[in-house]
Motif scaffolding. Structure first.
Motif, PDB file in Angstrom:
ATOM      1  N   HIS A  51      10.038  22.131 -11.224  1.00 10.24           N
ATOM      2  CA  HIS A  51      10.292  23.530 -10.763  1.00 10.24           C
ATOM      3  C   HIS A  51      10.332  23.400  -9.021  1.00 10.24           C
ATOM      4  O   HIS A  51      10.375  24.312  -8.518  1.00 10.24           O
ATOM      5  CB  HIS A  51       9.189  24.296 -11.257  1.00 10.24           C
ATOM      6  N   ALA A  52      10.075  22.171  -8.651  1.00 11.20           N
ATOM      7  CA  ALA A  52      10.087  21.704  -7.176  1.00 11.20           C
ATOM      8  C   ALA A  52      11.371  21.955  -6.398  1.00 11.20           C
ATOM      9  O   ALA A  52      12.382  21.462  -7.057  1.00 11.20           O
ATOM     10  CB  ALA A  52       9.376  20.703  -6.765  1.00 11.20           C
ATOM     11  N   LEU A  53      11.260  22.311  -5.188  1.00 14.42           N
ATOM     12  CA  LEU A  53      12.443  22.181  -4.255  1.00 14.42           C
ATOM     13  C   LEU A  53      12.195  21.207  -3.171  1.00 14.42           C
ATOM     14  O   LEU A  53      11.056  21.183  -2.524  1.00 14.42           O
ATOM     15  CB  LEU A  53      12.749  23.541  -3.655  1.00 14.42           C
ATOM     16  N   LEU A  54      12.683  19.955  -3.040  1.00 10.01           N
ATOM     17  CA  LEU A  54      12.361  18.928  -2.066  1.00 10.01           C
ATOM     18  C   LEU A  54      13.470  18.901  -1.028  1.00 10.01           C
ATOM     19  O   LEU A  54      14.674  18.958  -1.194  1.00 10.01           O
ATOM     20  CB  LEU A  54      12.318  17.625  -2.698  1.00 10.01           C
ATOM     21  N   LYS A  55      13.193  18.623   0.162  1.00  7.04           N
ATOM     22  CA  LYS A  55      14.022  18.357   1.206  1.00  7.04           C
ATOM     23  C   LYS A  55      14.395  16.744   1.062  1.00  7.04           C
ATOM     24  O   LYS A  55      13.451  16.063   1.180  1.00  7.04           O
ATOM     25  CB  LYS A  55      12.944  18.590   2.630  1.00  7.04           C
ATOM     26  N   VAL A  56      15.642  16.769   0.991  1.00  8.05           N
ATOM     27  CA  VAL A  56      16.151  15.246   0.832  1.00  8.05           C
ATOM     28  C   VAL A  56      17.205  14.948   2.045  1.00  8.05           C
ATOM     29  O   VAL A  56      18.118  15.930   2.150  1.00  8.05           O
ATOM     30  CB  VAL A  56      16.690  14.954  -0.505  1.00  8.05           C
ATOM     31  N   GLU A  57      17.110  14.078   2.666  1.00  9.23           N
ATOM     32  CA  GLU A  57      18.342  13.414   3.288  1.00  9.23           C
ATOM     33  C   GLU A  57      19.138  12.486   2.335  1.00  9.23           C
ATOM     34  O   GLU A  57      18.975  11.497   2.101  1.00  9.23           O
ATOM     35  CB  GLU A  57      17.849  12.387   4.622  1.00  9.23           C
ATOM     36  N   VAL A  58      20.315  13.051   2.198  1.00 11.73           N
ATOM     37  CA  VAL A  58      21.055  12.595   1.171  1.00 11.73           C
ATOM     38  C   VAL A  58      22.310  11.666   1.767  1.00 11.73           C
ATOM     39  O   VAL A  58      22.856  12.338   2.755  1.00 11.73           O
ATOM     40  CB  VAL A  58      21.844  13.542   0.350  1.00 11.73           C
ATOM     41  N   PRO A  77       0.895  -1.214   0.025  1.00 10.94           N
ATOM     42  CA  PRO A  77      -0.066   0.037  -0.061  1.00 10.94           C
ATOM     43  C   PRO A  77       0.854   1.256   0.089  1.00 10.94           C
ATOM     44  O   PRO A  77       1.870   1.328   0.633  1.00 10.94           O
ATOM     45  CB  PRO A  77      -0.895  -0.132   1.217  1.00 10.94           C
ATOM     46  N   GLY A  78       0.580   2.171  -0.678  1.00 10.72           N
ATOM     47  CA  GLY A  78       1.276   3.417  -0.983  1.00 10.72           C
ATOM     48  C   GLY A  78       0.614   4.778  -1.205  1.00 10.72           C
ATOM     49  O   GLY A  78      -0.731   4.608  -1.387  1.00 10.72           O
ATOM     50  N   ILE A  79       0.864   5.896  -1.010  1.00 12.14           N
ATOM     51  CA  ILE A  79       0.535   7.159  -0.811  1.00 12.14           C
ATOM     52  C   ILE A  79       1.206   8.059  -2.087  1.00 12.14           C
ATOM     53  O   ILE A  79       2.407   8.015  -1.706  1.00 12.14           O
ATOM     54  CB  ILE A  79       0.161   7.768   0.439  1.00 12.14           C
ATOM     55  N   VAL A  80       0.692   8.716  -2.739  1.00 13.07           N
ATOM     56  CA  VAL A  80       1.362   9.658  -3.453  1.00 13.07           C
ATOM     57  C   VAL A  80       0.764  11.012  -2.989  1.00 13.07           C
ATOM     58  O   VAL A  80      -0.386  11.208  -3.182  1.00 13.07           O
ATOM     59  CB  VAL A  80       1.112   9.655  -5.107  1.00 13.07           C
ATOM     60  N   PHE A  81       1.531  11.895  -2.638  1.00  7.34           N
ATOM     61  CA  PHE A  81       1.193  13.241  -2.430  1.00  7.34           C
ATOM     62  C   PHE A  81       1.483  14.246  -3.268  1.00  7.34           C
ATOM     63  O   PHE A  81       2.588  14.268  -4.117  1.00  7.34           O
ATOM     64  CB  PHE A  81       1.922  13.931  -0.906  1.00  7.34           C
ATOM     65  N   GLU A  82       0.404  14.934  -3.860  1.00 10.80           N
ATOM     66  CA  GLU A  82       0.717  15.846  -4.935  1.00 10.80           C
ATOM     67  C   GLU A  82       0.010  17.412  -4.871  1.00 10.80           C
ATOM     68  O   GLU A  82      -1.012  17.666  -4.428  1.00 10.80           O
ATOM     69  CB  GLU A  82      -0.422  15.316  -6.250  1.00 10.80           C
ATOM     70  N   GLN A  83       1.184  18.184  -4.658  1.00 12.84           N
ATOM     71  CA  GLN A  83       0.806  19.564  -4.637  1.00 12.84           C
ATOM     72  C   GLN A  83       1.754  20.258  -5.503  1.00 12.84           C
ATOM     73  O   GLN A  83       2.770  19.620  -5.774  1.00 12.84           O
ATOM     74  CB  GLN A  83       1.201  19.804  -3.116  1.00 12.84           C
ATOM     75  N   GLU A  84       1.412  21.330  -6.027  1.00  7.86           N
ATOM     76  CA  GLU A  84       2.030  22.086  -6.930  1.00  7.86           C
ATOM     77  C   GLU A  84       3.445  22.285  -6.799  1.00  7.86           C
ATOM     78  O   GLU A  84       4.536  22.300  -7.640  1.00  7.86           O
ATOM     79  CB  GLU A  84       1.268  23.540  -7.279  1.00  7.86           C
ATOM     80  N   ASP A  85       3.784  22.636  -5.417  1.00  5.40           N
ATOM     81  CA  ASP A  85       5.144  23.061  -5.135  1.00  5.40           C
ATOM     82  C   ASP A  85       5.769  21.865  -4.962  1.00  5.40           C
ATOM     83  O   ASP A  85       7.303  22.078  -4.529  1.00  5.40           O
ATOM     84  CB  ASP A  85       5.092  24.139  -4.061  1.00  5.40           C
ATOM     85  N   GLY A  86       5.345  20.687  -4.703  1.00  4.96           N
ATOM     86  CA  GLY A  86       6.286  19.420  -4.518  1.00  4.96           C
ATOM     87  C   GLY A  86       6.797  19.275  -3.349  1.00  4.96           C
ATOM     88  O   GLY A  86       7.588  18.551  -3.200  1.00  4.96           O
ATOM     89  N   GLN A  87       6.483  20.192  -2.245  1.00  2.00           N
ATOM     90  CA  GLN A  87       7.084  20.230  -1.181  1.00  2.00           C
ATOM     91  C   GLN A  87       6.085  19.725   0.220  1.00  2.00           C
ATOM     92  O   GLN A  87       6.546  18.709   0.770  1.00  2.00           O
ATOM     93  CB  GLN A  87       7.819  21.479  -0.686  1.00  2.00           C
ATOM     94  N   HIS A  88       5.035  20.382   0.108  1.00  2.00           N
ATOM     95  CA  HIS A  88       4.103  20.000   1.349  1.00  2.00           C
ATOM     96  C   HIS A  88       3.319  18.928   1.471  1.00  2.00           C
ATOM     97  O   HIS A  88       2.481  19.012   2.392  1.00  2.00           O
ATOM     98  CB  HIS A  88       3.414  21.139   1.715  1.00  2.00           C
ATOM     99  N   GLY A  89       3.144  18.100   0.422  1.00  2.00           N
ATOM    100  CA  GLY A  89       2.263  17.102   0.218  1.00  2.00           C
ATOM    101  C   GLY A  89       0.536  17.668  -0.117  1.00  2.00           C
ATOM    102  O   GLY A  89       0.526  18.918  -0.584  1.00  2.00           O
ATOM    103  N   GLY A  90      -0.209  16.575   0.361  1.00  3.18           N
ATOM    104  CA  GLY A  90      -1.617  17.322  -0.164  1.00  3.18           C
ATOM    105  C   GLY A  90      -1.994  16.699  -1.100  1.00  3.18           C
ATOM    106  O   GLY A  90      -1.473  15.967  -1.889  1.00  3.18           O
ATOM    107  N   ASN A  91      -3.393  16.695  -1.653  1.00  5.51           N
ATOM    108  CA  ASN A  91      -4.087  15.903  -2.808  1.00  5.51           C
ATOM    109  C   ASN A  91      -3.724  14.623  -2.883  1.00  5.51           C
ATOM    110  O   ASN A  91      -3.216  13.954  -3.677  1.00  5.51           O
ATOM    111  CB  ASN A  91      -3.802  16.750  -3.892  1.00  5.51           C
ATOM    112  N   LYS A  92      -4.048  13.714  -1.518  1.00  5.67           N
ATOM    113  CA  LYS A  92      -3.458  12.399  -1.261  1.00  5.67           C
ATOM    114  C   LYS A  92      -4.045  11.428  -2.529  1.00  5.67           C
ATOM    115  O   LYS A  92      -5.165  11.275  -2.631  1.00  5.67           O
ATOM    116  CB  LYS A  92      -3.829  11.928   0.042  1.00  5.67           C
ATOM    117  N   ARG A  93      -3.320  10.648  -3.123  1.00  5.02           N
ATOM    118  CA  ARG A  93      -3.689   9.523  -3.814  1.00  5.02           C
ATOM    119  C   ARG A  93      -3.260   8.169  -3.184  1.00  5.02           C
ATOM    120  O   ARG A  93      -2.294   7.929  -2.738  1.00  5.02           O
ATOM    121  CB  ARG A  93      -3.064   9.475  -5.310  1.00  5.02           C
ATOM    122  N   LEU A  94      -4.357   7.280  -3.162  1.00  2.93           N
ATOM    123  CA  LEU A  94      -3.987   6.059  -2.782  1.00  2.93           C
ATOM    124  C   LEU A  94      -3.649   4.965  -3.937  1.00  2.93           C
ATOM    125  O   LEU A  94      -4.342   4.890  -4.748  1.00  2.93           O
ATOM    126  CB  LEU A  94      -5.322   5.213  -1.895  1.00  2.93           C
TER     127      LEU A  94
END
Length: 264
Positions: free
Chosen positions: A170-177, A84-101
């Motif tokens: 165009h998104a900026l994402l927080k990533v633990e590299v 089971p997974g979730i895809v968070f889809e928001q225009e800025d690509g950072q805060h999540g939202g608009n959840k897809r199962l």
């Protein structure tokens, strides 16, 4: 009344297409999936002397829509070899939202984690292809995603659930590299019998999507006894923004303890 899986799939497909924008859904179904962006169309590019994703592990993760959430529904998905997974889809690509199962294949996720490593899986972009059924050629939508969280079984390491976040260019994402330590074979301090104190395994950056590093090299080749590297010493693309203190230590070459020296 119990619906057969094909009838349920048709219902889910209709439901999913209503939730995606009409234009995106109709275009994805009517035409083949869009090609990857060319390097010239991106505002950023990987630098020659810095790590970049190995194309050997480029892979499209297949997904199908999932109708229900919750413990019972997730257990049924796992019983059928799906995660089971979730895809968070928001225009800025950072805060999540608009959840897809969605559900993805357990075998595919496990293979990717085994090949890349857990931390490296979470710092790599993938194409995610949503279909009504895994065997279907009908692509509802194809999006680029970054795995945000992956929960593994404590005993078997089987994937239990996974979270993705959209990764438009165009998104900026927080990533633990993840950090990869190199140069230990020629490190002056280690050659003198000192030891390496590894303080950090990952470092968090705010990254433009098109240049998320798969890992960061930590060069030990010039460190002597007592010397250390801090986060500000790490060599990364100048567009990456460090989200931790630049003075925070990454590693240190520790000398032998006094008791050990006396034994010698």
């Amino acid at each position: 009344m119990i619906l057969c899986r094909s009838a349920l799939a048709r219902s889910l497909h209709h439901h999913l297409r209503r939730h995606y924008t009409a234009a995106a859904a109709s275009a994805a179904v009517a035409a083949p999936a869009p090609p990857r962006r060319s390097p010239s169309s991106s505002p950023f590019a990987y630098l020659e002397d810095l790590p970049r994703p190995d194309p050997k592990y480029d892979e499209t993760i297949l997904a199908i829509p999932r109708a229900a959430s919750g413990t019972s529904a997730s257990a049924k998905e796992r019983k059928h070899g799906r995660v089971p997974g979730i895809v968070f889809e928001q225009e800025d690509g950072q805060h999540g939202g608009n959840k897809r199962l969605v559900s993805v294949r357990a075998g595919q996720i496990r293979k990717l984690v085994n090949h890349l490593g857990y931390s490296f899986f979470l710092s790599r972009l993938f194409d995610l292809e949503v279909r009504p059924e895994f065997e279907s050629d009908d692509v509802v939508e194809k999006v680029r995603v970054l795995p945000r969280k992956l929960h593994l079984h404590s005993g078997t390491d089987a994937p239990l659930n996974v979270t993705f976040i959209r990764a438009p260019s165009h998104a900026l994402l927080k990533v633990e590299v993840p950090l990869v330590y190199r140069g230990d074979d020629v490190c002056p301090g280690l050659r003198k019998g000192a030891s390496l104190n590894t303080i950090k395994r990952k470092v968090k950056y705010l990254c433009p999507v098109d240049i998320i590093p798969p890992y960061i090299d930590v060069d030990l080749s010039e460190l002597d006894v007592g010397q250390k590297l801090v986060m500000g010493d790490l060599k990364v693309h100048p567009a990456l923004k460090l989200l931790q203190s630049k003075d925070e230590p990454v590693c240190k070459i520790m000398g032998a303890r006094v008791s050990d020296q006396r034994k010698k």
